[in-house]
Design a protein around this motif. Structure first.
Motif, PDB file in Angstrom:
ATOM      1  N   SER A   1      -4.497  13.810  -1.269  1.00  0.00           N
ATOM      2  CA  SER A   1      -3.752  12.553  -1.413  1.00  0.00           C
ATOM      3  C   SER A   1      -4.654  11.462  -1.992  1.00  0.00           C
ATOM      4  O   SER A   1      -5.888  11.514  -1.902  1.00  0.00           O
ATOM      5  CB  SER A   1      -3.207  12.107  -0.060  1.00  0.00           C
ATOM      6  N   GLU A   2      -3.989  10.445  -2.538  1.00  0.00           N
ATOM      7  CA  GLU A   2      -4.681   9.255  -3.058  1.00  0.00           C
ATOM      8  C   GLU A   2      -4.066   8.041  -2.399  1.00  0.00           C
ATOM      9  O   GLU A   2      -2.855   7.825  -2.475  1.00  0.00           O
ATOM     10  CB  GLU A   2      -4.549   9.144  -4.569  1.00  0.00           C
ATOM     11  N   ILE A   3      -4.898   7.262  -1.696  1.00  0.00           N
ATOM     12  CA  ILE A   3      -4.455   6.045  -1.028  1.00  0.00           C
ATOM     13  C   ILE A   3      -4.687   4.890  -1.999  1.00  0.00           C
ATOM     14  O   ILE A   3      -5.821   4.626  -2.402  1.00  0.00           O
ATOM     15  CB  ILE A   3      -5.223   5.820   0.283  1.00  0.00           C
ATOM     16  N   VAL A   4      -3.596   4.202  -2.355  1.00  0.00           N
ATOM     17  CA  VAL A   4      -3.672   3.129  -3.347  1.00  0.00           C
ATOM     18  C   VAL A   4      -3.333   1.814  -2.670  1.00  0.00           C
ATOM     19  O   VAL A   4      -2.254   1.677  -2.075  1.00  0.00           O
ATOM     20  CB  VAL A   4      -2.703   3.398  -4.510  1.00  0.00           C
ATOM     21  N   ILE A   5      -4.252   0.857  -2.716  1.00  0.00           N
ATOM     22  CA  ILE A   5      -4.037  -0.482  -2.160  1.00  0.00           C
ATOM     23  C   ILE A   5      -3.978  -1.451  -3.331  1.00  0.00           C
ATOM     24  O   ILE A   5      -5.006  -1.776  -3.944  1.00  0.00           O
ATOM     25  CB  ILE A   5      -5.149  -0.898  -1.170  1.00  0.00           C
ATOM     26  N   PRO A   6      -2.783  -1.960  -3.723  1.00  0.00           N
ATOM     27  CA  PRO A   6      -2.691  -2.914  -4.822  1.00  0.00           C
ATOM     28  C   PRO A   6      -3.376  -4.232  -4.471  1.00  0.00           C
ATOM     29  O   PRO A   6      -3.632  -4.528  -3.298  1.00  0.00           O
ATOM     30  CB  PRO A   6      -1.186  -3.096  -5.017  1.00  0.00           C
TER      31      PRO A   6
ATOM     32  N   MET B   1       0.833  -1.189   0.000  1.00  0.00           N
ATOM     33  CA  MET B   1       0.000   0.000   0.000  1.00  0.00           C
ATOM     34  C   MET B   1       0.882   1.260   0.000  1.00  0.00           C
ATOM     35  O   MET B   1       1.921   1.308   0.660  1.00  0.00           O
ATOM     36  CB  MET B   1      -0.925  -0.013   1.217  1.00  0.00           C
ATOM     37  N   TYR B   2       0.450   2.302  -0.751  1.00  0.00           N
ATOM     38  CA  TYR B   2       1.218   3.551  -0.780  1.00  0.00           C
ATOM     39  C   TYR B   2       0.245   4.721  -0.941  1.00  0.00           C
ATOM     40  O   TYR B   2      -0.936   4.551  -1.275  1.00  0.00           O
ATOM     41  CB  TYR B   2       2.251   3.552  -1.899  1.00  0.00           C
TER      42      TYR B   2
ATOM     43  N   LYS C   1       5.661   2.370  10.298  1.00  0.00           N
ATOM     44  CA  LYS C   1       5.289   3.784  10.234  1.00  0.00           C
ATOM     45  C   LYS C   1       4.486   4.012   8.957  1.00  0.00           C
ATOM     46  O   LYS C   1       4.972   3.807   7.841  1.00  0.00           O
ATOM     47  CB  LYS C   1       6.536   4.660  10.235  1.00  0.00           C
ATOM     48  N   ASN C   2       3.239   4.449   9.156  1.00  0.00           N
ATOM     49  CA  ASN C   2       2.378   4.740   8.010  1.00  0.00           C
ATOM     50  C   ASN C   2       2.718   6.117   7.425  1.00  0.00           C
ATOM     51  O   ASN C   2       3.104   7.029   8.146  1.00  0.00           O
ATOM     52  CB  ASN C   2       0.910   4.727   8.426  1.00  0.00           C
ATOM     53  N   PRO C   3       2.545   6.296   6.077  1.00  0.00           N
ATOM     54  CA  PRO C   3       2.802   7.612   5.491  1.00  0.00           C
ATOM     55  C   PRO C   3       1.751   8.609   5.954  1.00  0.00           C
ATOM     56  O   PRO C   3       0.606   8.248   6.263  1.00  0.00           O
ATOM     57  CB  PRO C   3       2.690   7.339   3.985  1.00  0.00           C
ATOM     58  N   ARG C   4       2.169   9.877   5.962  1.00  0.00           N
ATOM     59  CA  ARG C   4       1.237  10.927   6.380  1.00  0.00           C
ATOM     60  C   ARG C   4       0.153  11.122   5.303  1.00  0.00           C
ATOM     61  O   ARG C   4       0.368  10.848   4.136  1.00  0.00           O
ATOM     62  CB  ARG C   4       1.973  12.245   6.633  1.00  0.00           C
ATOM     63  N   ILE C   5      -0.972  11.578   5.748  1.00  0.00           N
ATOM     64  CA  ILE C   5      -2.094  11.832   4.834  1.00  0.00           C
ATOM     65  C   ILE C   5      -2.298  13.338   4.748  1.00  0.00           C
ATOM     66  O   ILE C   5      -2.527  14.000   5.769  1.00  0.00           O
ATOM     67  CB  ILE C   5      -3.381  11.139   5.308  1.00  0.00           C
TER      68      ILE C   5
ATOM     69  N   VAL D   1       4.277  13.097  -5.865  1.00  0.00           N
ATOM     70  CA  VAL D   1       5.221  12.282  -5.114  1.00  0.00           C
ATOM     71  C   VAL D   1       4.450  11.233  -4.316  1.00  0.00           C
ATOM     72  O   VAL D   1       3.366  11.504  -3.800  1.00  0.00           O
ATOM     73  CB  VAL D   1       6.075  13.152  -4.180  1.00  0.00           C
ATOM     74  N   SER D   2       5.011  10.015  -4.252  1.00  0.00           N
ATOM     75  CA  SER D   2       4.359   8.923  -3.531  1.00  0.00           C
ATOM     76  C   SER D   2       5.197   8.522  -2.315  1.00  0.00           C
ATOM     77  O   SER D   2       6.418   8.722  -2.267  1.00  0.00           O
ATOM     78  CB  SER D   2       4.158   7.715  -4.444  1.00  0.00           C
ATOM     79  N   ASN D   3       4.529   7.906  -1.297  1.00  0.00           N
ATOM     80  CA  ASN D   3       5.197   7.429  -0.080  1.00  0.00           C
ATOM     81  C   ASN D   3       4.520   6.131   0.322  1.00  0.00           C
ATOM     82  O   ASN D   3       3.317   5.941   0.105  1.00  0.00           O
ATOM     83  CB  ASN D   3       5.092   8.463   1.043  1.00  0.00           C
ATOM     84  N   GLN D   4       5.289   5.193   0.901  1.00  0.00           N
ATOM     85  CA  GLN D   4       4.739   3.897   1.279  1.00  0.00           C
ATOM     86  C   GLN D   4       4.982   3.624   2.764  1.00  0.00           C
ATOM     87  O   GLN D   4       5.645   4.384   3.460  1.00  0.00           O
ATOM     88  CB  GLN D   4       5.374   2.790   0.446  1.00  0.00           C
ATOM     89  N   ILE D   5       4.417   2.534   3.250  1.00  0.00           N
ATOM     90  CA  ILE D   5       4.582   2.127   4.655  1.00  0.00           C
ATOM     91  C   ILE D   5       6.043   1.738   4.889  1.00  0.00           C
ATOM     92  O   ILE D   5       6.645   1.029   4.079  1.00  0.00           O
ATOM     93  CB  ILE D   5       3.647   0.957   4.998  1.00  0.00           C
ATOM     94  N   ARG D   6       6.582   2.192   5.983  1.00  0.00           N
ATOM     95  CA  ARG D   6       7.976   1.871   6.331  1.00  0.00           C
ATOM     96  C   ARG D   6       8.003   1.006   7.582  1.00  0.00           C
ATOM     97  O   ARG D   6       7.241   1.231   8.508  1.00  0.00           O
ATOM     98  CB  ARG D   6       8.772   3.149   6.565  1.00  0.00           C
ATOM     99  N   LYS D   7       8.910  -0.010   7.584  1.00  0.00           N
ATOM    100  CA  LYS D   7       9.042  -0.928   8.720  1.00  0.00           C
ATOM    101  C   LYS D   7      10.478  -0.942   9.225  1.00  0.00           C
ATOM    102  O   LYS D   7      11.423  -0.861   8.453  1.00  0.00           O
ATOM    103  CB  LYS D   7       8.633  -2.352   8.319  1.00  0.00           C
ATOM    104  N   PHE D   8      10.563  -1.059  10.540  1.00  0.00           N
ATOM    105  CA  PHE D   8      11.889  -1.230  11.183  1.00  0.00           C
ATOM    106  C   PHE D   8      11.717  -2.267  12.277  1.00  0.00           C
ATOM    107  O   PHE D   8      11.074  -2.012  13.317  1.00  0.00           O
ATOM    108  CB  PHE D   8      12.380   0.104  11.759  1.00  0.00           C
TER     109      PHE D   8
END
Length: 833
Positions: free
Chosen positions: A790-795, A762-763, A782-786, A770-777
């Motif tokens: 914005s357009e939330i795209v769930i493949p 998801m991004y 960490k979810n991207p800011r809204i 510009v696009s941003n995606q979910i980041r994991k550590f």
């Protein structure tokens, strides 16, 4: 028209009855005419069959039926059409011709009822011309050997085709035969013309008697069989055999008993007698005609009308000996050639009742083939010569060989060949059966020579006094052109066996008298070459900053300035310095392979095209190429666009190569209050460039502040207040932006994920592209800011994605693991201790 049914005499009454029944009805065995004429072409087959039955039951005689049809305005052409309709529907059995009773081919039940379904034999020989060629006789006999079912017309069709082949083969070449086979010609008498002065009244003619003036009256009378007309209480007036003028005078004279002074000066009353309707007459056509017999025609009919109805002369019939017999005396002899060749109808007389038209046998018939305008079989009368035959054919064509004409003549024992010379054309007398063939002239010239190439008038010339040699031929063609190559010319001529040979001559020496002139022969061809054709086409080329670059014809003395003018001058972007000329280095013979092949000359011009300028005056050579380059500091105007929420949107020119996005926004008067910086987009060509306008305006030295390029388009939208959700959600839609909403809450407003949603991929795409995606550590995510817009795209996963291992795959994997485990244990056990 079907040739078989056309010639069956026993069916004539039935066919005529059918025609008449087209205009009438039967009731209680009485034949009553209708008031409206029917068109033969409009009748269906069912109506034709019904009319046939009514005609048989009408009880009227043939003459009564004919009279009724003519009264209603039906013509001989209508009867002919109806005969053809009946012939196409079914074959009518015929009565055997008395002259053919003993013919074995005619045996069979020819009187069979037409409505029966029993097989019957039909003889096409009844009343038909005898075929002359044996091949058709043989095929006809084979055909007649088959039984014919009248409801199966396959044999009829087969015989029709045979008859058509025979007719075409025998008649198509006879001059004049096509006149009577043309469906577009009818030769019907014109019923709307004034009554001919020589027309003689007879029984059944109708007269109109019109009285006008002080007394008004009108009578319509019919000439009785006794030849009289009856008016009121007057005694019968005899008019039979009188002309219209004589009959009119006699009738008016009798009318004066009732109307005193009729047609006399001062009486005040007049009378006029006109022909209201004409009678029918019967004429008989006999002899060599296609359909002999008796025909009912209008009393205005002529010999041509009757001949056309009978199909004209047959194969053996004469076109030049047609006699009209009246009262056992020949009253006129008709020669159809007068009409065919000169449209002369002097002998086309009107017919009288009981006239006989007899077409005699031809006596002298010859065939003319080849190069004449009308190649046909012609009939000649005694005393006519070959010159008359040529006149009938229209004369020779333009390609006719008239020196001699071949003749094939039949003798008592064999065939003899003759030749007619030009002197014998007027006196040569044809014989019956002669075949004349006019050949074609040979495509060959007896005195032609030709000159080609660099002369002012190339072409064909005739060998004649004053034109017998090469020098005289050149003079006749108005001399050599200036570009003529004099050192060598070729003379092509034919040897005795007609093989070509070439003679090479020194044209210059012949013209100067230094060498002997050469005599010409028939079909000689002299080729004079041009200097321009003996060398490569010469040109020069100019490329670069000129208005019309390209290739131009080279001319001696051409300079650089001349070529620039031919190219329509320099562009503003042209550099006057560092022009370059590339020239071929031509060496004939052996040269150093390492030597330069091209010479490069660099020079400058002043741009004014003055002759005094040294660069413009460089002389060009064939195949030179001039290159004019672009000035290094020349710059054309470039522009960018800024659209959306700025004070002055529109196009702006780029001042220099250092202009950036912040400069463009500043020149556009800055942002408007409702402008949304985070949604700003830069379109460069077909690509969206994500830019951070807030960063650019806060820090112009930032790397985000890109340099502008020609065609850039910067768009700053109004503040967006929606969030769009697309892809693998239950209800893709746009929702309003809520500042405190998380990503999970926005997805919940779209109904949540679908079964095949790929949550890890998801991004979020922001308004600036510009696009941003979910980041994991590790275990942290960490979810991207809204942001607004914005357009939330769930493949989504592919539909054919495997969700787990199959049983076979699981067994295979387990077996592999067991095998690996055993191998490891064995290895450990074998390690030395």
């Amino acid at each position: 028209m079907n040739k078989i049914t056309q010639q069956i005499k026993s069916s004539s009454v039935l066919l005529i009855s059918i025609i008449c029944l087209l205009i009438g009805q039967t009731a209680q065995a009485q034949f009553t005419l209708s008031t409206q004429k029917r068109n033969v072409d409009d009748l269906s087959d069912a109506e034709v069959s019904m009319f046939m039955e009514k005609a048989q039951a009408s009880g009227m005689s043939e003459s009564e039926i004919e009279k009724a049809a003519l009264t209603q305005g039906y013509t001989a052409a209508d009867i002919a059409k109806m005969r053809e309709r009946v012939a196409n529907m079914q074959l009518i059995p015929a009565t055997v011709d008395p002259f053919q009773k003993n013919n074995a081919l005619d045996k069979g039940n020819l009187q069979q009822d037409i409505r029966s379904n029993k097989p019957t034999y039909y003889s096409p020989r009844v009343n038909t011309p005898v075929l002359q060629e044996s091949i058709f006789n043989i095929e006809e006999r084979k055909l007649l050997a088959k039984p014919l079912n009248i409801y199966n017309d396959s044999l009829v069709t087969e015989y029709n085709k045979l008859q058509e082949r025979a007719s075409n083969s025998l008649n198509k070449k006879i001059f004049g035969a096509s006149l009577f086979q043309n469906d577009k010609l009818t030769f019907e008498p014109d019923m709307r013309i004034a009554t001919p002065k020589n027309y003689q009244l007879g029984p059944d003619d109708e007269l109109n008697i019109h009285i006008f003036g002080d007394v008004l009256d009108n009578f319509k009378v019919t000439v009785s069989p006794e030849g009289t007309v009856k008016i009121l209480n007057l005694s019968p007036i005899y008019v039979n055999g009188l002309s219209m003028d004589a009959a009119s005078e006699r009738i008016i004279s009798r009318l004066r008993q009732l109307y005193q002074g009729l047609n006399k000066p001062g009486s005040g009353s007049s009378a006029q007698v006109t022909l209201a309707g004409v009678r029918s007459i019967k004429v008989t056509l006999t002899g060599e005609v296609n359909s002999p017999g008796s025909y009912t025609v209008s009393s205005l009919a002529t010999v041509f009308n009757a001949l056309y109805l009978a199909g004209g002369p047959n194969r053996n019939g004469s076109f030049r000996n047609i006699r009209v017999i009246r009262g056992n005396k020949v009253v006129r002899t008709l020669d159809l050639y007068d009409f065919l060749l000169r449209a002369d109808q002097k002998d086309n007389i009107h017919l009288n009742d009981q006239d006989i038209i007899r077409v005699g046998d031809y006596e002298n018939r010859v065939e003319l083939m080849g190069e004449v305008k009308r190649p046909y079989i012609y009939e000649l009368v005694k005393g006519e010569s070959f010159k008359d035959l040529l006149r009938y054919s229209g004369g020779f064509t333009e390609k006719a060989y008239t020196y001699t004409i071949n003749v094939r003549r039949n003798t008592s024992r064999e065939i003899k060949l003759l030749n007619i010379s030009q002197e014998e054309v007027e006196t040569f007398l044809p014989n019956n059966g002669d075949v004349y063939t006019v050949g074609t002239i040979i495509e060959r010239y007896e005195n032609r020579v030709e000159i080609q190439g660099a002369v002012f008038r190339p072409g064909n010339y005739a060998i004649e006094p004053g034109l017998n040699t090469v020098k005289e031929l050149i003079k006749k063609s108005e001399g050599l052109r200036e570009d003529a190559f004099l050192n060598r010319a070729t003379l092509t001529r034919r040897k005795e066996n007609y093989d070509p040979e070439v003679l090479s001559i020194d044209l210059g020496k012949i013209l100067r008298g230094e060498a002997a002139d050469i005599s010409l022969q028939r079909e000689d061809v002299l080729q004079v070459y041009s200097i321009n054709n003996l060398r490569e086409k010469r040109f020069v080329n100019i490329v670069g900053e000129v208005n019309a670059p390209g290739e131009f014809e080279f001319k001696e003395g051409m300079k650089v300035g001349d070529l620039i003018l031919l190219a329509k001058g320099l562009k503003e972007s042209a550099s006057y310095a560092n022009l370059e000329l590339a020239r071929r280095i031509i060496t004939h013979g052996t040269a150093d392979p390492k030597a330069a092949k091209i010479e490069i000359i660099s020079f400058a011009i002043d741009g004014s095209h003055k002759i005094a300028n040294e660069g413009n005056q460089i002389t060009l050579q064939p195949f030179d190429i001039i290159s004019i380059r672009r000035a290094p500091n020349y710059e054309e105007q470039r522009s960018v666009k800024i659209l959306g929420m700025v004070n002055f949107p529109g196009s702006y020119a780029i001042e220099n190569n250092q202009q950036r996005i912040s400069d463009l926004i500043k020149r556009a008067g800055g942002l408007r209050v409702e402008g949304y910086l985070e949604g700003g987009k830069l379109i460069r060509g077909t690509t969206t460039v994500g830019v951070n306008l807030k960063e650019i305006l806060n820090n112009p030295s930032s790397q985000e502040n890109l340099q502008l390029m020609a065609g850039d388009e910067l768009t700053i939208p109004r503040l967006l207040q929606t969030i769009k959700l697309t892809g693998a959600v239950q209800n893709p839609l746009a929702v309003s932006y809520k500042e405190d909403f998380t990503l999970k809450e926005y997805i919940a407003e779209a109904g949540g994920y679908t079964v095949n949603a790929n949550k890890k991929k998801m991004y979020v795409t922001y308004a600036n592209g510009v696009s941003n995606q979910i980041r994991k550590f590790f275990i942290f995510k960490k979810n991207p800011r809204i942001e607004p817009g914005s357009e939330i795209v769930i493949p989504a996963f592919p539909e054919n994605r495997k969700k787990g291992l199959s049983a076979a795959e699981a067994i295979g994997l387990t077996s592999s693991l067991v095998s690996v485990s055993i191998a490891i244990i064995t290895l450990i056990n074998n390690i030395p201790k």
